[in-house]
Scaffold this motif. Structure first.
Motif, PDB file in Angstrom:
ATOM      1  N   ARG A 103       0.847  -1.184   0.000  1.00 56.70           N
ATOM      2  CA  ARG A 103       0.000   0.000   0.000  1.00 56.70           C
ATOM      3  C   ARG A 103       0.885   1.237   0.000  1.00 56.70           C
ATOM      4  NH1 ARG A 103      -4.615  -0.296   2.814  1.00 56.70           N
ATOM      5  NH2 ARG A 103      -5.083   1.637   1.710  1.00 56.70           N
ATOM      6  N   PRO A 104       0.248   2.420  -0.170  1.00 60.73           N
ATOM      7  CA  PRO A 104       1.061   3.633  -0.232  1.00 60.73           C
ATOM      8  C   PRO A 104       1.933   3.835   1.005  1.00 60.73           C
ATOM      9  CG  PRO A 104      -1.173   4.102  -0.946  1.00 60.73           C
ATOM     10  CD  PRO A 104      -1.158   2.685  -0.510  1.00 60.73           C
ATOM     11  N   LEU A 105       3.081   4.450   0.784  1.00 61.69           N
ATOM     12  CA  LEU A 105       3.995   4.775   1.869  1.00 61.69           C
ATOM     13  C   LEU A 105       3.470   5.992   2.606  1.00 61.69           C
ATOM     14  CD1 LEU A 105       7.104   3.662   2.313  1.00 61.69           C
ATOM     15  CD2 LEU A 105       5.811   2.847   0.383  1.00 61.69           C
ATOM     16  N   THR A 106       3.751   6.053   3.925  1.00 64.55           N
ATOM     17  CA  THR A 106       3.324   7.225   4.674  1.00 64.55           C
ATOM     18  C   THR A 106       4.491   7.993   5.273  1.00 64.55           C
ATOM     19  OG1 THR A 106       3.085   5.812   6.598  1.00 64.55           O
ATOM     20  CG2 THR A 106       1.088   6.270   5.346  1.00 64.55           C
ATOM     21  N   PHE A 107       5.572   7.268   5.640  1.00 69.33           N
ATOM     22  CA  PHE A 107       6.665   7.946   6.318  1.00 69.33           C
ATOM     23  C   PHE A 107       7.955   7.166   6.128  1.00 69.33           C
ATOM     24  CE2 PHE A 107       7.662  11.394   8.942  1.00 69.33           C
ATOM     25  CZ  PHE A 107       8.656  11.020   9.835  1.00 69.33           C
ATOM     26  N   LEU A 108       9.072   7.916   6.098  1.00 66.71           N
ATOM     27  CA  LEU A 108      10.383   7.290   6.007  1.00 66.71           C
ATOM     28  C   LEU A 108      11.280   7.924   7.055  1.00 66.71           C
ATOM     29  CD1 LEU A 108      11.067   7.310   2.167  1.00 66.71           C
ATOM     30  CD2 LEU A 108      10.849   5.308   3.577  1.00 66.71           C
ATOM     31  N   LYS A 109      12.133   7.118   7.656  1.00 66.98           N
ATOM     32  CA  LYS A 109      13.025   7.687   8.666  1.00 66.98           C
ATOM     33  C   LYS A 109      14.340   6.924   8.662  1.00 66.98           C
ATOM     34  CE  LYS A 109      13.762  10.094  12.476  1.00 66.98           C
ATOM     35  NZ  LYS A 109      13.600  11.477  12.732  1.00 66.98           N
ATOM     36  N   TYR A 110      15.448   7.662   8.636  1.00 64.96           N
ATOM     37  CA  TYR A 110      16.755   7.040   8.766  1.00 64.96           C
ATOM     38  C   TYR A 110      17.138   7.011  10.237  1.00 64.96           C
ATOM     39  CZ  TYR A 110      18.055   7.256   3.807  1.00 64.96           C
ATOM     40  OH  TYR A 110      18.130   7.072   2.449  1.00 64.96           O
ATOM     41  N   ASN A 111      17.960   6.058  10.636  1.00 70.44           N
ATOM     42  CA  ASN A 111      18.451   6.101  12.009  1.00 70.44           C
ATOM     43  C   ASN A 111      19.626   7.074  12.073  1.00 70.44           C
ATOM     44  OD1 ASN A 111      20.395   4.632  10.700  1.00 70.44           O
ATOM     45  ND2 ASN A 111      20.660   3.152  12.345  1.00 70.44           N
ATOM     46  N   ARG A 112      20.121   7.321  13.268  1.00 74.03           N
ATOM     47  CA  ARG A 112      21.136   8.355  13.454  1.00 74.03           C
ATOM     48  C   ARG A 112      22.421   8.045  12.703  1.00 74.03           C
ATOM     49  NH1 ARG A 112      23.841  11.883  13.594  1.00 74.03           N
ATOM     50  NH2 ARG A 112      24.548  13.295  15.226  1.00 74.03           N
ATOM     51  N   ASP A 113      22.788   6.754  12.630  1.00 76.20           N
ATOM     52  CA  ASP A 113      24.022   6.385  11.947  1.00 76.20           C
ATOM     53  C   ASP A 113      23.859   6.329  10.438  1.00 76.20           C
ATOM     54  OD1 ASP A 113      24.829   4.008  14.574  1.00 76.20           O
ATOM     55  OD2 ASP A 113      25.296   6.138  14.369  1.00 76.20           O
ATOM     56  N   ASN A 127      19.525  10.814   4.213  1.00 75.54           N
ATOM     57  CA  ASN A 127      20.463  10.101   5.052  1.00 75.54           C
ATOM     58  C   ASN A 127      21.247  11.137   5.848  1.00 75.54           C
ATOM     59  OD1 ASN A 127      22.847   8.678   5.913  1.00 75.54           O
ATOM     60  ND2 ASN A 127      22.271   7.086   4.456  1.00 75.54           N
ATOM     61  N   PRO A 128      21.491  10.925   7.125  1.00 72.65           N
ATOM     62  CA  PRO A 128      22.218  11.927   7.906  1.00 72.65           C
ATOM     63  C   PRO A 128      23.578  12.311   7.331  1.00 72.65           C
ATOM     64  CG  PRO A 128      21.257  10.346   9.390  1.00 72.65           C
ATOM     65  CD  PRO A 128      20.958   9.867   8.009  1.00 72.65           C
ATOM     66  N   ASP A 129      24.177  11.484   6.494  1.00 80.45           N
ATOM     67  CA  ASP A 129      25.437  11.905   5.905  1.00 80.45           C
ATOM     68  C   ASP A 129      25.210  12.761   4.660  1.00 80.45           C
ATOM     69  OD1 ASP A 129      26.372   8.792   4.179  1.00 80.45           O
ATOM     70  OD2 ASP A 129      24.781  10.220   3.816  1.00 80.45           O
ATOM     71  N   GLY A 130      23.972  12.921   4.246  1.00 83.46           N
ATOM     72  CA  GLY A 130      23.672  13.830   3.146  1.00 83.46           C
ATOM     73  C   GLY A 130      24.032  13.299   1.784  1.00 83.46           C
ATOM     74  N   LYS A 131      24.522  12.034   1.688  1.00 85.40           N
ATOM     75  CA  LYS A 131      24.977  11.541   0.398  1.00 85.40           C
ATOM     76  C   LYS A 131      23.927  10.696  -0.297  1.00 85.40           C
ATOM     77  CE  LYS A 131      29.746  11.650   1.723  1.00 85.40           C
ATOM     78  NZ  LYS A 131      30.663  10.821   2.462  1.00 85.40           N
ATOM     79  N   SER A 132      22.806  10.483   0.357  1.00 83.53           N
ATOM     80  CA  SER A 132      21.751   9.738  -0.313  1.00 83.53           C
ATOM     81  C   SER A 132      20.426  10.184   0.268  1.00 83.53           C
ATOM     82  CB  SER A 132      21.935   8.237  -0.136  1.00 83.53           C
ATOM     83  OG  SER A 132      21.950   7.911   1.232  1.00 83.53           O
TER      84      SER A 132
END
Lengths: 290, 326
Positions: B11-21, B297-302
C-alpha cells in the motif's frame, strides 16, 4: 548388487550415477566471483516440486553503488538476523532491485528553450548564436543554422513520402485480382487501388540503402549516428552494435536511408570524417549493387 | 544515479526515517507493517508485525535500539529494532498520527486525530529505559487545535513542542506546562493543510509543506518565516539536506484527480530547491504516484522517497550533485 561405475567420458550433472542412497545430495553451489566487468555467476542446485534436480544459474552484474563507511555499531547491525516477513527471504526475491534506468537530477529549463537546441549549440551553432545570428532551420534536411529551406542544397529531399508512393505503382503484386471468385474476402492490402507494395519489397529496398559505419568510438550510440547522418536525407533506422557486458559500443553500426542517393552522398562525405577522435569508415553494408 | 527500488509495501507509503548512523531506513505504509531496510543497498532486514491499521509515522532512538510507531488502529507501539518484538503498546481513543522521540529518547510526543467526540490532542509519554517498567501514563496532554494535527516534533532542547496540521497554523507549546507560546500568523503562513514538517539537523529551523503548493522555512525559536518555496503541485513531504543547503519537496496530485492524461509514466518527482535562493535546482523523477515521504540520510549523500505507488526509491547521489551551482 554392486553398481558398475564406469568412468564417464563427459560428466553430465543430471545423469551422475551416484549410489542410490546418496540421491538426495546436490552438487555444491558454485560462485564465479565478479570479473573485471562486475559479472558474477552463481550456480545452485535444487529439487523442484516434482523431485527433479534443477540447476539454477543466476548471472548478476555487481556494481559499486556507494561507499559505505559504517561505524562499528552499524557493522554489527549488518550481521543481524532477519525477522518478521524477511525471515524466509532467498537470494531470488525481487523486493529490492536497482533501477534499469539512469535517473538524473534534471535541471529546470528556462521556458522556451528546447533540450536539443542546448545540445546542438555546443558544436556548429556555438559561433552563430554567439554572434547573435538567428537560428536558421531548413525544413527539408533538418540541418540547423546552415541555410533556409529555399536554399537547401538537398532540395530533392523535398517530398520523400511522395516519391515513395510512386514506386508502388510499378509493382504488380497489389494489382493482382483476388483469387477464389467474386464473393471471397479480399484483405485491404490486396484490393484494387491498394497503396503500398508488399511489405518485404519495401524492406528489401531499404536494406539495399544500408550503410555500414566502422571505427566508432566507445560512447557512440544510436542518436549520435542519427544526428550525424540526418543531413544527408531521411533515415529510417540506425543501429549501433553494443557489448552487453560492458555497455559500450563495439565500434560499428548501420544506418538505413530512404533513398539510395542519400546513402551514396553520405558515404562520399563521411568516409574519412573525424568523429569523436576517430576516423570513420563509411561504406555500403552489402557488396555494392547497381 | 541508479535508484534502488524497494517494493516491500503493498500500500502507499506514509513515512520514512533514517536512524542516526544512517545505515538503517525505516518505512511506514498503509499496509500495517513497518519495515526496516539497510540504507546502503536497500536490502530488507525485517518487518514489525503487530499493528492492525495503517502506520502513519515512526521514530527511532538515537542508539537504534527502540522504534516507536503510530498507527490508525489507535495504538502506538514500542519495538525492539533488532528482533522485531513488541515491547509496549500505548492505547488511545483515536488514531495516532505522529510520533517523535525527544533528544535523549526519554520522552515521546504523540498526536491523535479528532475522532467522534474526541478532539485532536498532543500527548507526551515518558519512555523508560527498561521496557518492563514502561507505564501508560502521560506526562502531559495538550488539547486545543481544531482539525487534525499532522505532525508534532520537539523543539530545540526539548523545551518546546512544535505542531502543525489541518488548520494551517503552526503552534509552539511549552513542553512542561502545555501552554501555547506562539502561533504562526494566519496571513503570512500556509493557506491550506500543512502535511509535513521536517527539522534541520541542528534543530534551529524547520520546514513545513502544505497542500497550498508551497513549503516554508521557519525559525524554531521565534517562529518567523524565513523562506518560501513555490511548486506546481500540492506538497506531501519535505526534507532538508544535512550536508548542503538544499530542500526537497515531494507531492503531486493523484493522477485520478487530473483530467488530462500524460503518456509518460513515472513522472512524479522530488523537487530540489536551493534553500537560500529559493530557486529550483532540479527534479528526480521516477515515482508512479504522488510522493508521500522523503528522508535524507544523515550523511547527506543519499536520500529516499516513498510514494503512493508503494515503492521506496533509494538514491545515492552522483559526484556532480555536490558541485551544483545555480
Amino acid at each position: 548388487m554392486a553398481i558398475d561405475k564406469n568412468e564417464p567420458s563427459k560428466l553430465r550433472w543430471g545423469e551422475l550415477e551416484e549410489d542410490d542412497d546418496l540421491d538426495f545430495l546436490l552438487p555444491p553451489k558454485e560462485v564465479t566471483g565478479p570479473d573485471e566487468n562486475g559479472i558474477k555467476k552463481v550456480i545452485e542446485y535444487k529439487f523442484n516440486e516434482e523431485g527433479n534436480k534443477v540447476k539454477i544459474t543466476t548471472t548478476t552484474r555487481v556494481r559499486k553503488l556507494a561507499k559505505a563507511r559504517l561505524s562499528k555499531r552499524a557493522l554489527e547491525r549488518r550481521n543481524w538476523e532477519k525477522f518478521g516477513d524477511a525471515v524466509r527471504e532467498d537470494v531470488g526475491s525481487r523486493l529490492t532491485m536497482v533501477s534499469t534506468e539512469e535517473i538524473l537530477l534534471e535541471r529546470p529549463r528556462a521556458p522556451g528553450t528546447k533540450q536539443e537546441e542546448m545540445k546542438v549549440a555546443g558544436d556548429s551553432l556555438a559561433q552563430l548564436s554567439k554572434g547573435g545570428a538567428v537560428l536558421m532551420v531548413c525544413r527539408t534536411c533538418g540541418k540547423k543554422g546552415d541555410h533556409w529551406t529555399s536554399k537547401c542544397p538537398y532540395k530533392d529531399l523535398a517530398a520523400p513520402v511522395e516519391t515513395f508512393v510512386e514506386k508502388p505503382a510499378t509493382s504488380e503484386a497489389s494489382a493482382a485480382a483476388p483469387g477464389a471468385g467474386k464473393g471471397a474476402y479480399v484483405p485491404p492490402s490486396m484490393r484494387a487501388g491498394a497503396e503500398r507494395t508488399t511489405g518485404s519489397d519495401m524492406r528489401r529496398r531499404n536494406d539495399e540503402n544500408s550503410v555500414r559505419v566502422t571505427n566508432l568510438s566507445e560512447d557512440t550510440r544510436e542518436p549520435d549516428l542519427h544526428e550525424l547522418f540526418r543531413p544527408f536525407g531521411a533515415v529510417t533506422r540506425v543501429y549501433v552494435a553494443m557489448d552487453q557486458k560492458t555497455g559500450t559500443s563495439r565500434g560499428f553500426g548501420f544506418v538505413n536511408f530512404v533513398n539510395r542517393e542519400d546513402a551514396q552522398r553520405a558515404i562520399n562525405k563521411l568516409n574519412g570524417y573525424g568523429y569523436d577522435n576517430l576516423i570513420l569508415r563509411v561504406e555500403w553494408a552489402t557488396p555494392r549493387t547497381n | 544515479m541508479r535508484p534502488i527500488l524497494m517494493k516491500g509495501h503493498e500500500r502507499p507509503l506514509t513515512f520514512l526515517k533514517y536512524n542516526r548512523d544512517g545505515d538503517l531506513l525505516f518505512s511506514c505504509a498503509k499496509d500495517h507493517t513497518p519495515t526496516v531496510w539497510f540504507a546502503d543497498n536497500g536490502e530488507r532486514l525485517g518487518t514489525y508485525r503487530g499493528h492492525n491499521g495503517a502506520v502513519w509515522c515512526c521514530d527511532v532512538s538515537r542508539d537504534s535500539v527502540r522504534l516507536i510507531t503510530g498507527s490508525a488502529d489507535q495504538t502506538v507501539k514500542l519495538w525492539n529494532v533488532k528482533t522485531g518484538a513488541q515491547l509496549y503498546t500505548f492505547n488511545f481513543g483515536s488514531p495516532a498520527r505522529s510520533v517523535d522521540f525527544s533528544v535523549g529518547d526519554k520522552l515521546a510526543v504523540i498526536t491523535t486525530d479528532p475522532f467522534m467526540e474526541l478532539t485532536s490532542a498532543i500527548h507526551v509519554k515518558r519512555i523508560a529505559r527498561d521496557p518492563t517498567e514502561q507505564t501508560e501514563e502521560s506526562v502531559l496532554v495538550i488539547k486545543g487545535p481544531q482539525g487534525r494535527i499532522n505532525r508534532a516534533v520537539w523543539g530545540p532542547l526539548n523545551r518546546t513542542i512544535i505542531s502543525a496540521g489541518e488548520d494551517a497554523v503552526i503552534r509552539i507549546w511549552d513542553s512542561e506546562t502545555g501552554k501555547l507560546l506562539m502561533e504562526s500568523d494566519k496571513d503570512s503562513g500556509h493557506k491550506k493543510t500543512i502535511t509535513s514538517l521536517s527539522k534541520s539537523a541542528d534543530g534551529s529551523h524547520f520546514l513545513t509543506g502544505s497542500l497550498d503548493k508551497s513549503a516554508q522555512l521557519w525559525d524554531a525559536r521565534t517562529l518567523t518565516r524565513i523562506k518560501t518555496y513555490v511548486t506546481e503541485r500540492p506538497v506531501n513531504a519535505v526534507a532538508m539536506s544535512p550536508l548542503l543547503d538544499h530542500v526537497v519537496l515531494g507531492g503531486g496530485q493523484d493522477a485520478s484527480a487530473v483530467t488530462t492524461t500524460d503518456h509518460r509514466a513515472g513522472k512524479f518527482e522530488a523537487k530540489f530547491y536551493d534553500k537560500i535562493l529559493q530557486e529550483e535546482i532540479g527534479g528526480v523523477k521516477g515515482h508512479f504516484g504522488p510522493l508521500n515521504a522523503l528522508a535524507f540520510n544523515p550523511d547527506g549523500k543519499s536520500f529516499s522517497s516513498g510514494g503512493e505507488d508503494g515503492y521506496v526509491r533509494l538514491h545515492h547521489f552522483d559526484p556532480d550533485y555536490f558541485n551544483i551551482k545555480i
